[in-house]
Design an enzyme around this catalytic site. Sequence first.
Site, PDB file in Angstrom:
ATOM      1  N   ASP A 261      -3.491   5.890   2.785  1.00 26.07           N
ATOM      2  CA  ASP A 261      -3.274   4.754   1.897  1.00 26.07           C
ATOM      3  C   ASP A 261      -3.209   5.272   0.459  1.00 26.07           C
ATOM      4  OD1 ASP A 261      -3.498   1.555   1.861  1.00 26.07           O
ATOM      5  OD2 ASP A 261      -4.517   2.370   0.088  1.00 26.07           O
ATOM      6  N   GLU A 304       1.716   0.186   1.277  1.00 26.87           N
ATOM      7  CA  GLU A 304       1.571   1.577   0.868  1.00 26.87           C
ATOM      8  C   GLU A 304       0.795   2.387   1.889  1.00 26.87           C
ATOM      9  OE1 GLU A 304      -1.834  -0.724  -1.120  1.00 26.87           O
ATOM     10  OE2 GLU A 304       0.236  -1.056  -0.482  1.00 26.87           O
TER      11      GLU A 304
END
Length: 407
Positions: A261, A304
């Site tokens: 992440d 993301e």
Amino acid sequence: MLFSDTLRRWAAEDLLVQNAAYRRNLQVLGVASWAVVALNLLHVLVFALLRFDDAQRSTWASQITAAHGAMAVVMSATGLLTRYALKNAAPRLALKFLPEGVSVLILAWAVALTLMDQAISTNINAFINAAVGISIVFLLRPLSTLVILALGWCALALALGWTTDNAALLATNRMNAASASALSLLVSILLWRRYVQAELLQRALEESNQQLERQRAELETLATRDPLTGLFNRREFVRLAEEELARARRNHSALSLLMIDLDHFKTINDRFGHPAGDDVLRNVAELMTHAVRQTDRIARFGGEEFMLLLPDTSAADALHLANKLRHKLADTPIASIGAPVTASMGLACMPAGKTLALDTLLRQTDRALYQAKHMGRNRTVVAPLELETLASAHHPSTTHKTNTPAP
């Protein structure tokens, strides 16, 4: 007006297929030339053995023998030249007219044979056979066939006038030759048009198949790939992961999952804009693609978040890869934001010989990732299930926190 439009359309179609027709004519000529050589040699053998009492017939037989012998030599050379032409994808200009040249040669030879035959008969079979043979064997454009047959008929009609004073016989032979030429031209045009239509239809089918294949590939890409990064999407990743888990269970091999992440990605979007954020995602995806093995699978899991599937990879090896990726990200500036990005990572592993469900591994990576972010980001956390395994493979200090956050 309609007829002229048809002719223009035909001329345009002829240009499209003329190169294919040329290659086809060469292939036919490569076989036909040696067949003609065999027939020539047979005629040479037969007429060389013939014996006649009168000088006129003996002279005629000698002329026929010589004519077929010469043609055998010429067609042998033609066969070799054809083989050379077939080996060249882009033949010299002279070779592009080889089929037409051979047709002219055959028709001229047939005119000569016909004139020789006038010494003992009034038939013009040699010319007729040659005219029909050219129209059937070769695929020539109608204009080329018209010119060749017209020149051949004119030569024969003129030469026949030298062989007889019988006006009726001369007119009959000339008209028979004209009729044979006209029928040969008609046959040639029909065969040519059928070839053109078949060739264009084949090309249309091939183009249609290629378009369908491209559409199928595009649909497959849309169904399995993330449109922004080109990585696998979540659904395809889950399918691939299930397959790899099944293989790992059968082979009693290890398998690791790494969830990544990007840190503070919302801040990047807010500060630089969403286009810059998209550029960051693409750069990260490219960097990871070049850093892993071909057997590894990378997916954009959402937003993301990225996921790496690492077959035949122990927890220790996966941890090493995770840290290498993390350092690579932190050391690689991205032009659109003028700085590198960092990432938090959660790692889970199914040890060799164990059986874990994909949902279990995903939950472990998610929890490990949450812990990495909670501990300050820019670090890798290993799922608790693998702490004991890592302890035996490495020293204890690398089992939980593997790096301090970047300043």
